[in-house]
Design an enzyme around this catalytic site. Structure first.
Site, PDB file in Angstrom:
ATOM      1  N   ASP A 190      72.751   0.642 127.092  1.00  0.00           N
ATOM      2  CA  ASP A 190      72.815  -0.797 126.855  1.00  0.00           C
ATOM      3  C   ASP A 190      73.666  -1.437 127.945  1.00  0.00           C
ATOM      4  O   ASP A 190      74.623  -0.847 128.441  1.00  0.00           O
ATOM      5  CB  ASP A 190      73.343  -1.125 125.461  1.00  0.00           C
ATOM      6  CG  ASP A 190      74.469  -0.206 125.001  1.00  0.00           C
ATOM      7  OD1 ASP A 190      75.005   0.563 125.825  1.00  0.00           O
ATOM      8  OD2 ASP A 190      74.822  -0.255 123.815  1.00  0.00           O
ATOM      9  N   GLU A 197      74.315  -6.105 121.686  1.00  0.00           N
ATOM     10  CA  GLU A 197      75.285  -6.820 120.857  1.00  0.00           C
ATOM     11  C   GLU A 197      74.650  -7.986 120.104  1.00  0.00           C
ATOM     12  O   GLU A 197      75.305  -8.622 119.289  1.00  0.00           O
ATOM     13  CB  GLU A 197      76.449  -7.329 121.722  1.00  0.00           C
ATOM     14  CG  GLU A 197      77.248  -6.244 122.428  1.00  0.00           C
ATOM     15  CD  GLU A 197      78.077  -5.402 121.462  1.00  0.00           C
ATOM     16  OE1 GLU A 197      78.121  -5.729 120.258  1.00  0.00           O
ATOM     17  OE2 GLU A 197      78.673  -4.403 121.912  1.00  0.00           O
TER      18      GLU A 197
END
Length: 376
Positions: free
Chosen positions: A69, A128
């Site tokens: 990520d 997120e």
């Protein structure tokens, strides 16, 4: 003092954190680095603000995937780093700069010494929020290169460098955002009987929500409702017409998530009736539990323990949320914690991972990938 190539990459990335689906500088940095590795065996695709890279194997029978990520958080950094964030109000406070750097290091090793199987690297945006894993998984770009096995990691401040921690089966919880908007009738503080106070309504709602955990969830299961933010009102002598609650729901089981949401909806309906107000519930982003493939995880833990310099710990499940869970729904694989020995935890403005963990991770993951992707 000079730092290693990959420590420098981490520091470069640390300076430019960007929130979900706005990672344009990060994407370009990744593409520029990959450009130095390109040859006839490497293919690159861009997906939104993410990047997907394929390294063709010498005699492929399967595709091994690594997911990193790449997004940051809306947090004002307080590390004191010389290479602190140059983006005001944004920080790599969850280690995604390390995740990405390790991915680039593993990619470099894969290009330098090809294995039999294909390798696919997913540099994924928006972990997120609002969530990049599921739309990337469903994209045409990834469908063409869909891995047969996938792995991911997350830094762990509480574990020492040279350590990984994971377990078979459930590792991370189901998570969901929670937003509740209440609308009543405002008025003068001296005449409460002519108004409908949404601060009072919100206060009752917060208290009642906690009864869901203590009375509606099996005590042998685990669930948490956290209200992290309440807004309402304008000045001290005006009764608030509106209020808003923002929080999260976390459950270990999928069934408990459904049950908790059902009870939240019933309680909010009760608040509407009790306070004669209007309420709107929004669950925002929801992440599926991270459930590690038992056999692959067991094999990985055994390999790392017996054939690398890393220490392996069998950990317990955590209430952490991770959209990597969606990938593990579709593709066999696993996630593990990587020890980085930081005094401050994830999402903290002073998080300072030990950079020694970067090289160690690249080395042992390269060993694992070569072992897993080469015919004996």
């Amino acid at each position: 003092m000079a730092v290693s190539k990959f420590v420098q990459i981490r520091r470069d990335l640390h300076k430019i954190p960007e929130i979900g689906f706005e990672e344009w500088k990060t994407q370009q940095y990744i593409l520029d680095y990959i450009g130095t590795l390109l040859n006839e065996h490497v293919e690159v695709k861009v997906w939104r603000t993410g990047v997907i890279v394929k390294v063709k194997g010498k005699n492929p029978e399967k595709v091994i995937g690594y997911r990193a990520d790449i997004d940051g958080l809306p947090i004002t950094e307080e590390t004191g780093y010389e290479f602190a964030s140059v983006h005001e109000g944004m920080m790599h406070a969850c280690g995604h700069d390390l995740h990405t750097t390790i991915g680039l290091g593993l990619l470099t090793a894969a290009v330098t010494e090809r294995i039999d199987d294909d390798l696919v690297f997913l540099f994924q945006p928006a972990e997120e929020g609002p969530g990049g894993a599921l739309p990337m998984l469903e994209s045409e770009e990834l469908k063409e290169w869909k891995p047969n096995i996938i792995l991911g990691l997350h830094i762990a401040p509480e574990y020492p460098v040279g350590t990984i921690a994971t377990k078979e089966g459930l590792l991370f919880a189901n998570t969901s955002e929670l937003y509740v908007d209440l609308k009543g009738k405002g008025g003068h503080a001296a005449y409460p009987h002519t108004a409908n106070d949404m601060i009072v309504a919100a206060s009752h709602l917060v208290t009642q929500l906690q009864s869901v955990i203590s009375r509606n969830v099996n005590p042998l299961d685990s669930a948490v409702i956290t209200i992290g933010k309440i807004t309402g009102g304008t000045v001290q002598n005006i009764i608030a017409e509106k209020s808003r609650l923002e929080g999260t729901i976390r459950t270990l089981s999928v069934e408990s998530m459904s049950r908790v949401k059902s009870r939240i909806e019933a309680i909010v309906a009760g608040i509407e009736a009790s306070f004669q107000c209007e309420a709107v519930i929004d669950y925002g982003a929801m992440y599926h539990q991270v459930y590690n493939h038992e056999a692959l995880t067991r094999e990985f833990m055994q390999f790392v323990s017996e054939q690398t310099d890393m220490k392996v710990i069998t950990c317990t499940e955590a209430m952490t949320g991770e959209d990597f869970g969606y990938m593990l729904q579709e593709i066999p694989g696993f996630m593990f914690w990587l020890g980085v020995n930081s005094e401050y935890g994830l999402h903290h403005a002073k998080l300072k991972p030990d950079e020694e963990a970067i090289e160690k991770a690249i080395v042992f993951l390269d060993q694992y990938v070569k072992w897993k992707g080469t015919r004996k």
